[in-house]
Design a protein around this motif. Structure first.
Motif, PDB file in Angstrom:
ATOM      1  N   GLY A 194       0.924  -1.432  -0.120  1.00 15.18           N
ATOM      2  CA  GLY A 194      -0.124  -0.075  -0.116  1.00 15.18           C
ATOM      3  C   GLY A 194       0.857   1.257   0.100  1.00 15.18           C
ATOM      4  O   GLY A 194       0.600   2.243  -0.903  1.00 15.18           O
ATOM      5  N   VAL A 229      -6.528   0.004  -3.345  1.00 16.33           N
ATOM      6  CA  VAL A 229      -7.310  -0.029  -2.442  1.00 16.33           C
ATOM      7  C   VAL A 229      -8.543  -0.922  -3.090  1.00 16.33           C
ATOM      8  O   VAL A 229      -9.223  -1.745  -2.399  1.00 16.33           O
ATOM      9  CB  VAL A 229      -7.886   1.334  -1.835  1.00 16.33           C
ATOM     10  CG1 VAL A 229      -9.225   1.034  -0.907  1.00 16.33           C
ATOM     11  CG2 VAL A 229      -6.695   2.042  -1.010  1.00 16.33           C
ATOM     12  N   GLU A 262      -9.960  -4.676  -2.180  1.00 17.06           N
ATOM     13  CA  GLU A 262     -11.397  -4.660  -1.590  1.00 17.06           C
ATOM     14  C   GLU A 262     -12.098  -5.448  -2.442  1.00 17.06           C
ATOM     15  O   GLU A 262     -12.931  -6.290  -1.728  1.00 17.06           O
ATOM     16  CB  GLU A 262     -11.898  -3.201  -1.430  1.00 17.06           C
ATOM     17  CG  GLU A 262     -11.233  -2.040  -0.464  1.00 17.06           C
ATOM     18  CD  GLU A 262     -11.319  -2.585   1.036  1.00 17.06           C
ATOM     19  OE1 GLU A 262     -11.123  -1.695   1.787  1.00 17.06           O
ATOM     20  OE2 GLU A 262     -11.180  -3.845   1.178  1.00 17.06           O
ATOM     21  N   HIS A 295     -15.820   0.836   0.703  1.00 15.12           N
ATOM     22  CA  HIS A 295     -14.502   1.379   0.395  1.00 15.12           C
ATOM     23  C   HIS A 295     -13.915   1.001  -0.719  1.00 15.12           C
ATOM     24  O   HIS A 295     -13.238   1.971  -1.463  1.00 15.12           O
ATOM     25  CB  HIS A 295     -13.493   0.398   1.389  1.00 15.12           C
ATOM     26  CG  HIS A 295     -13.907   0.630   2.821  1.00 15.12           C
ATOM     27  ND1 HIS A 295     -12.926  -0.458   3.763  1.00 15.12           N
ATOM     28  CD2 HIS A 295     -14.676   1.062   3.592  1.00 15.12           C
ATOM     29  CE1 HIS A 295     -13.492  -0.164   4.949  1.00 15.12           C
ATOM     30  NE2 HIS A 295     -14.511   0.763   4.937  1.00 15.12           N
ATOM     31  N   ALA A 331     -13.168   4.246  -3.397  1.00 13.45           N
ATOM     32  CA  ALA A 331     -11.640   4.673  -3.977  1.00 13.45           C
ATOM     33  C   ALA A 331     -11.842   4.870  -5.325  1.00 13.45           C
ATOM     34  O   ALA A 331     -11.184   5.585  -5.752  1.00 13.45           O
ATOM     35  CB  ALA A 331     -11.003   3.298  -3.662  1.00 13.45           C
TER      36      ALA A 331
END
Ligand SMILES: [Fe+2]
Length: 129
Positions: A41, A56, A60, A95, A99
């Motif tokens: 990340g 991200v 996810e 999430h 993103a």
């Protein structure tokens, strides 16, 4: 993103608590996978925001697949674990959507395939160790 980070911390706390209730424990590999995920990340973040947000979103997506797989395997009677996993799934999907909405780059299929392979390795080994 800060709200998402807070929710991730909640997810870890819920899982720890549920494992304790089930007289089980987290994987001994957790620190390793945490370090690897954090480094990946951070590396994505060094490239630019589009790649970082894209990482991200792609992560996810993997997490969502993994949680859906859990919901298929968790016994119907274990409503407590199912409720935790269902809530996590909904929040992780949000999430990922947020993103991409914030400009995250949609990772190409080969990269996602590599992430799926890595995720399989992480989840399979964590299940055993
Ligand atoms: Fe998340």
């Amino acid at each position: 993103m800060e709200a998402a980070a807070d929710e991730e911390i909640d997810h870890l706390a819920w899982c720890d608590e549920r494992l304790r209730q089930l007289h089980s424990r987290p994987s001994l590999l957790n620190p390793l996978w945490y370090g690897l995920s954090f480094s990946l990340g951070a590396a994505a973040g060094l490239v630019n925001d589009k790649v970082s947000l894209g990482f991200v979103a792609a992560t996810e997506e993997q997490v969502g697949e993994h949680l859906r797989d859990h919901l298929k395997r968790l016994p119907q009677e274990d409503q407590k674990s199912r409720a935790i996993v269902q809530t996590m799934l909904e929040e992780e999907e949000t999430h990922g959507q947020n993103a991409l909405r914030a400009g995250g780059y949609r990772f190409p299929k080969p990269i996602k395939a590599l992430m799926r392979l890595t995720s399989k390795l992480m989840t399979t080994s964590s299940y055993r160790i």
